[in-house]
Design a protein around this motif. Structure first.
Motif, PDB file in Angstrom:
ATOM      1  N   GLU A  12       0.838  -1.202   0.000  1.00  0.00           N
ATOM      2  CA  GLU A  12       0.000   0.000   0.000  1.00  0.00           C
ATOM      3  C   GLU A  12       0.874   1.253   0.000  1.00  0.00           C
ATOM      4  N   VAL A  15       2.030   2.083  -3.442  1.00  0.00           N
ATOM      5  CA  VAL A  15       0.994   2.815  -4.198  1.00  0.00           C
ATOM      6  C   VAL A  15       1.032   4.297  -3.823  1.00  0.00           C
ATOM      7  N   TYR A  19       1.910   7.231  -6.369  1.00  0.00           N
ATOM      8  CA  TYR A  19       0.970   8.323  -6.630  1.00  0.00           C
ATOM      9  C   TYR A  19       1.654   9.672  -6.425  1.00  0.00           C
ATOM     10  N   GLN A  22       3.672  10.541  -9.449  1.00  0.00           N
ATOM     11  CA  GLN A  22       2.840  10.983 -10.571  1.00  0.00           C
ATOM     12  C   GLN A  22       2.204  12.349 -10.312  1.00  0.00           C
ATOM     13  N   SER A  26       2.762  15.671 -12.544  1.00  0.00           N
ATOM     14  CA  SER A  26       1.653  16.475 -13.061  1.00  0.00           C
ATOM     15  C   SER A  26       1.813  17.934 -12.645  1.00  0.00           C
ATOM     16  N   GLY A  72      -1.033   0.091  -9.315  1.00  0.00           N
ATOM     17  CA  GLY A  72      -1.977   0.759 -10.195  1.00  0.00           C
ATOM     18  C   GLY A  72      -2.180   2.149  -9.600  1.00  0.00           C
ATOM     19  N   ILE A  73      -1.965   3.170 -10.375  1.00  0.00           N
ATOM     20  CA  ILE A  73      -1.969   4.528  -9.821  1.00  0.00           C
ATOM     21  C   ILE A  73      -3.088   5.345 -10.446  1.00  0.00           C
ATOM     22  N   ASP A  74      -3.865   5.979  -9.583  1.00  0.00           N
ATOM     23  CA  ASP A  74      -4.940   6.858 -10.051  1.00  0.00           C
ATOM     24  C   ASP A  74      -4.357   8.079 -10.760  1.00  0.00           C
ATOM     25  N   GLN A  75      -5.124   8.615 -11.700  1.00  0.00           N
ATOM     26  CA  GLN A  75      -4.724   9.826 -12.421  1.00  0.00           C
ATOM     27  C   GLN A  75      -4.711  10.999 -11.451  1.00  0.00           C
ATOM     28  N   PRO A  76      -3.572  11.666 -11.290  1.00  0.00           N
ATOM     29  CA  PRO A  76      -3.550  12.827 -10.400  1.00  0.00           C
ATOM     30  C   PRO A  76      -4.184  14.042 -11.080  1.00  0.00           C
ATOM     31  N   HIS A  93      -0.085  16.177   1.179  1.00  0.00           N
ATOM     32  CA  HIS A  93       0.229  14.819   0.722  1.00  0.00           C
ATOM     33  C   HIS A  93       1.417  14.264   1.515  1.00  0.00           C
TER      34      HIS A  93
END
Length: 173
Positions: A12, A15, A19, A22, A26, A72-76, A93
């Motif tokens: 976890e 992840v 994130y 990423q 962004s 698996g990474i969510d779209q920031p 964060h």
């Protein structure tokens, strides 16, 4: 060998670190689009650092005969209200990551997992430094202000902070 509980918790964390990498990438793109070259460079560096944090855990899991999972990474988000809002999000964060590291430490203590506790001490120090750095940047933004004329000075301040951090990292090597 570590417990399945610790293995899952460390996956976890992978992840969360992925994130962050990423998210900061962004943010670097947003800064670049705003003409904030110093902030963009800083966020690129932060993104690489978070990726390294992720990989460090990934490799650790292999070393202790556990299974590391590619995250698996969510779209920031890719839009930010202001440079101040961006750095406030970074700070929050980092606080979230710190809280997660503390949960890992609790598991380590509860399970008498001295190997993982030793491994995590590096992250404890790293998170203290990360939070302090983000507070410093936010303090400077508050002093300078974040109006359109102030962006140039904010960018130069962040560029200077970035250069100091790079110099410190080079001195450690």
């Amino acid at each position: 060998m570590i417990s399945k509980n610790m293995e899952n918790a460390l996956n976890e964390q992978i992840v969360l670190e992925g994130y962050a990498s990423q998210l900061y990438l962004s943010m670097a793109s947003w800064c670049d689009a705003q003409g904030l070259e110093g902030c963009a460079q800083f966020m690129h560096r932060q993104s690489e650092e978070e990726r390294m944090h992720m990989l460090k855990i990934f490799h650790y899991l292999s070393e202790v005969d556990a299974f590391a999972k590619a995250p698996g990474i969510d779209q920031p988000p890719h839009e930010f209200e202001s440079i101040r809002a961006l750095f406030e999000q970074v700070y929050h964060h980092e606080q979230k990551v710190t809280a997660s590291i503390h949960k890992l430490l609790k598991i380590g203590y509860d399970e008498n997992d001295h190997t993982t506790l030793n491994f995590l001490q590096w992250y404890v120090e790293e998170q203290r430094e990360e939070e302090a750095l983000m507070r410093t940047i936010l303090d400077r933004i508050k002093l300078i202000g974040d109006g359109p004329q102030s962006l140039y000075y904010i960018d130069k301040e962040v560029q200077q902070v970035n250069a100091q951090a790079e110099a410190a990292e080079a001195a450690e090597e």
